[in-house]
Design a protein around this motif. Structure first.
Motif, short mmCIF file in Angstrom:
data_model
loop_
_atom_site.label_atom_id
_atom_site.label_comp_id
_atom_site.label_asym_id
_atom_site.label_seq_id
_atom_site.Cartn_x
_atom_site.Cartn_y
_atom_site.Cartn_z
N ASN A 315 4.50 -2.20 7.95
CA ASN A 315 4.11 -2.45 9.34
C ASN A 315 2.82 -1.74 9.72
OD1 ASN A 315 6.39 -4.01 9.69
ND2 ASN A 315 7.57 -2.42 10.75
N ALA A 316 2.57 -0.59 9.09
CA ALA A 316 1.45 0.26 9.51
C ALA A 316 0.19 0.05 8.69
CB ALA A 316 1.86 1.73 9.45
N VAL A 317 0.33 -0.38 7.45
CA VAL A 317 -0.79 -0.36 6.51
C VAL A 317 -1.44 -1.74 6.40
CG1 VAL A 317 -1.40 -0.06 4.07
CG2 VAL A 317 0.09 1.60 5.21
N GLY A 318 -2.77 -1.72 6.44
CA GLY A 318 -3.54 -2.96 6.24
C GLY A 318 -4.72 -2.68 5.34
N GLU A 319 -5.63 -3.64 5.25
CA GLU A 319 -6.73 -3.52 4.30
C GLU A 319 -7.74 -2.44 4.69
OE1 GLU A 319 -8.37 -7.41 4.18
OE2 GLU A 319 -9.39 -7.24 6.14
N GLU A 320 -7.73 -2.00 5.94
CA GLU A 320 -8.62 -0.91 6.37
C GLU A 320 -7.92 0.45 6.38
OE1 GLU A 320 -11.53 -3.23 6.15
OE2 GLU A 320 -11.88 -1.17 6.86
N SER A 321 -6.69 0.47 5.89
CA SER A 321 -5.92 1.71 5.93
C SER A 321 -6.29 2.64 4.78
CB SER A 321 -4.42 1.41 5.86
OG SER A 321 -4.00 0.66 6.98
N VAL A 322 -6.42 3.92 5.13
CA VAL A 322 -6.59 4.99 4.15
C VAL A 322 -5.40 5.92 4.35
CG1 VAL A 322 -8.05 6.86 3.30
CG2 VAL A 322 -9.09 4.79 4.27
N VAL A 323 -4.58 6.05 3.32
CA VAL A 323 -3.27 6.70 3.46
C VAL A 323 -3.27 8.05 2.75
CG1 VAL A 323 -0.79 6.47 3.02
CG2 VAL A 323 -2.16 4.45 3.59
N LEU A 333 6.16 6.63 -2.44
CA LEU A 333 5.60 6.22 -1.15
C LEU A 333 4.12 5.90 -1.27
CD1 LEU A 333 7.39 8.70 1.32
CD2 LEU A 333 8.19 6.51 0.40
N ALA A 334 3.40 6.63 -2.11
CA ALA A 334 1.98 6.32 -2.33
C ALA A 334 1.83 4.93 -2.93
CB ALA A 334 1.37 7.38 -3.25
N MET A 335 2.70 4.60 -3.87
CA MET A 335 2.63 3.27 -4.49
C MET A 335 3.02 2.18 -3.50
SD MET A 335 3.75 3.92 -8.47
CE MET A 335 5.30 4.78 -8.16
N MET A 336 3.99 2.45 -2.61
CA MET A 336 4.32 1.48 -1.57
C MET A 336 3.10 1.20 -0.69
SD MET A 336 8.07 2.73 -0.25
CE MET A 336 9.57 2.48 -1.21
N ALA A 337 2.37 2.28 -0.34
CA ALA A 337 1.18 2.11 0.51
C ALA A 337 0.11 1.30 -0.22
CB ALA A 337 0.64 3.47 0.91
N ALA A 338 -0.08 1.57 -1.49
CA ALA A 338 -1.08 0.83 -2.28
C ALA A 338 -0.68 -0.63 -2.38
CB ALA A 338 -1.22 1.46 -3.66
N LYS A 339 0.59 -0.93 -2.63
CA LYS A 339 1.06 -2.31 -2.73
C LYS A 339 0.99 -3.05 -1.40
CE LYS A 339 2.51 -3.24 -6.99
NZ LYS A 339 2.00 -4.43 -7.74
N SER A 340 1.02 -2.26 -0.29
CA SER A 340 0.96 -2.89 1.04
C SER A 340 -0.46 -3.22 1.45
CB SER A 340 1.60 -1.96 2.08
OG SER A 340 2.98 -1.79 1.80
N GLY A 341 -1.46 -2.91 0.61
CA GLY A 341 -2.82 -3.35 0.87
C GLY A 341 -3.79 -2.27 1.29
N LYS A 368 -3.65 3.23 -10.58
CA LYS A 368 -4.47 4.41 -10.70
C LYS A 368 -5.82 4.25 -10.00
CE LYS A 368 -5.94 7.85 -14.13
NZ LYS A 368 -6.04 8.15 -15.58
N ASP A 369 -6.30 3.02 -9.93
CA ASP A 369 -7.61 2.79 -9.29
C ASP A 369 -7.54 2.90 -7.78
OD1 ASP A 369 -7.75 -0.81 -9.00
OD2 ASP A 369 -6.01 0.52 -9.21
N LYS A 370 -6.33 2.79 -7.20
CA LYS A 370 -6.17 2.85 -5.74
C LYS A 370 -5.67 4.21 -5.26
CE LYS A 370 -5.56 -1.65 -3.62
NZ LYS A 370 -4.72 -2.37 -2.65
#
Length: 585
Positions: A315-323, A333-341, A368-370
């Motif tokens: 719900n919170a993460v988009g293509e402009e998100s830096v987590v 959780l880091a991988m969830m954020a990366a998979k969410s865009g 690893k690149d994200k």
């Protein structure tokens, strides 16, 4: 009156007193008073002699006698104030010191004593008022500035305290106490880089200053530089080997580097100096137990928890998100954020071994690149480490009592020092709730006393005293003795201001008892507000709840009746919640 004889007797009395012959010195003072009953010098000197002998009653009597002769005798007024303050009789001490101040307003020692007593009595504005003129006088009174800064801290005026200490350093750039206090404030605010600079400067300016070495060593040890910190702590221990605190910090530092034998020895040394210190006993119990529960696996097995985080992240993460993922653990959780865009994810993990495993997981999932992994606490990172700045924080750094894993200081530091404005936090908030608890079997070992007719209190050393325990209530015999009540609300997106060291916030609550069972303590849990819609609870009844619940046991069970009220004090800091003084009313 024979003046020459009076002077001769006083000279002999003082000579004997300086040599330590108090018995004969007293005789000569008495003879001097027989020759001149109104001799202020003889009366005051005799009072000081009585104080040296530990006879405070006669010392006070003589100073009061001196005041009948001269109500403005500065030494009698100040000494009476000092003695009564040593007895903690502040209301009696204060008028004497205030009278002394009227006679000698330039005496900074008297002003400082008045400020200390007014502080004890809760009159912070009065304490500041008496110190203010000293801060404009020459030569400067460093202790006035230092005490004034402490008063500002007690009022949660951190900017004011910093300004006062910086003003003192402008006048005396080499004063280590001012640097140490500034470092402590900056550390509390999460400004670790600048705090380290002040601690280092204090130790460089005063290489044999006990407190400078202690604070620098303690700070380094708690911020990823334990090896360097140990050198300063050991130096502090050489300077002042009987200070229990330095041995506590040595134990903490040895724990950081995994040298548990030296940690145990350091804690035992501290307890030999201060046997009743609760925190040291807790630390020693933690090390000697050598017990690390497998909570990482239980956490990963809590799929309701995993799903709630994943939904909130999507719900919170988009293509402009830096987590920023604080305490990444497995990296889930880091991988969830990366998979969410998310276009970038930073993950922090202080444990080298866990960080290595997380990196392996991230690599296996081709992320690893994200995801950029830091083997460090998030509080060790600076603005320069993160480009671009995070605009989303995600973290699951909660224990059963919510605050014990340093969630508040971690979020506060990240929001103030690492992230862009309007950063989202997942979870955004939490509610801590609880119920009064009857738990007869668990209560019988908190504290450990008699079991099956035998005194087993010797085993109580393996229980961490006065600290809440983690327990899944479904696994123990228990009943609730009240309805659910609120303890505190926590806003992770707008954390409360930093609480000064050795301070806490406290308030009183009354809870209605609805059972005739004994009350052994308080069971409490939390509800995480992941976002405006998604909630995740650690309350009893949820299956596979890896947090369990927190139980704070009272020192003794209370025998209440339905309809009574139980009054207690709730205390909390950035990292703890505890309860004091439970009473049935």
């Amino acid at each position: 009156m024979d003046t020459a004889k009076d002077e001769s007797l006083l000279v002999q009395a003082k000579s004997l007193q300086q040599k330590g012959d108090l018995v004969n010195a007293e005789k000569f003072y008495q003879q001097a008073l027989e020759n001149n009953p109104n001799s202020l010098e003889a009366i005051s000197s005799l009072a000081m002699l009585y104080l040296m002998k530990g006879d405070a009653h006669n010392a006070i009597s003589n100073w009061q006698k001196a005041l009948k002769i001269n109500p403005n005798d500065i030494e009698s007024l100040s000494n009476l104030g000092y003695v009564y303050s040593q007895f903690q009789d502040f209301n009696t001490a204060l008028p004497y010191l205030e009278s002394a101040h009227k006679v000698a307003p330039e005496r900074d020692d008297i002003c400082l004593q008045i400020a200390q007593i007014r502080t004890h009595l809760g009159n912070l504005s009065g304490a500041k008022e008496i110190l203010a003129p000293l801060m404009e006088s020459e030569p400067i009174s460093p202790n006035a500035y230092l005490m004034y800064a402490q008063l500002e801290l007690l009022s949660n005026d951190f900017p004011g305290a910093k300004a006062t200490l910086k003003k003192l350093l402008d006048k005396d750039p080499n004063l280590p106490e001012a640097m140490i206090n500034l470092g402590s404030i900056l550390e509390t605010e999460g400004n670790t880089k600048e705090a380290l600079s002040f601690f280092k400067n204090a130790a460089e300016k005063a290489p044999f200053h006990f407190q400078a070495n202690l604070e620098l060593g303690r700070f380094m040890s708690s911020n990823g530089q334990a090896e360097n910190g140990l050198a300063h702590l050991n130096k502090a221990a050489e300077i002042q080997p009987t200070d229990w605190g330095v041995h506590v910090h040595l134990g903490n530092a040895y724990q950081e580097i995994g040298d548990f034998d030296k940690a145990i020895n350091s804690y035992k040394k501290a307890l030999s100096i201060n046997p009743n210190d609760l925190g040291t006993r807790q630390n020693l119990s933690r090390v000697t137990s050598r017990f690390v529960p497998p909570w990482h696996l239980k956490m990963l097995a809590d799929h309701e928890r995993n799903d709630a985080f994943e939904k909130a992240i999507k719900n919170a993460v988009g293509e402009e998100s830096v987590v920023l993922d604080i305490g990444t653990g497995s990296g889930l959780l880091a991988m969830m954020a990366a998979k969410s865009g998310a276009k970038k994810v930073y993950a922090c993990e202080q444990s080298k071994y866990i960080a290595d495993a997380a990196l392996e997981n991230i690599t296996k999932n081709a992320l690893k690149d994200k995801i950029q992994l830091f083997q460090a606490k998030s509080t060790q990172l600076t603005n320069e480490d993160l480009d671009p700045k995070p605009n989303v924080i995600v973290a699951e750094i909660f224990d059963s009592g919510l605050l014990g894993e340093h969630a508040i200081p971690s979020f506060r530091h990240a929001l103030q020092n690492l992230c862009s404005t309007n950063t989202k936090v997942i979870p955004k908030a939490a509610e801590v709730k609880g119920k009064l608890l009857y738990a007869p079997k668990s209560g019988s070992v908190n504290p450990i006393k008699e079991i099956s007719g035998f005194d087993l209190s010797g085993f109580d050393q393996f229980r961490i005293p006065e600290e809440y325990i983690t327990q899944n209530l479904a696994d123990i015999t228990h009943e609730f003795c009240s309805e659910e009540f609120k303890i505190i609300d926590v806003d992770f997106e707008n954390p409360w201001p930093a609480i000064a060291p050795n301070q806490c916030r406290r308030f009183e609550i009354n809870v209605e008892v609805n059972s005739d069972q004994q009350i052994h303590g308080v069971a409490f849990w939390f509800i995480l507000l992941m976002d405006d819609k998604i909630k995740l609870s650690s309350a009893p009844g949820r299956k596979d709840n890896h947090w369990g619940q927190a139980i704070s046991f009272f020192p003794q069970p209370l025998y209440g009746k339905s309809g009574q009220k139980l009054r207690m004090i709730v205390n909390y800091t950035d990292t703890q919640i505890w309860f004091e003084d439970p009473k049935l009313i």
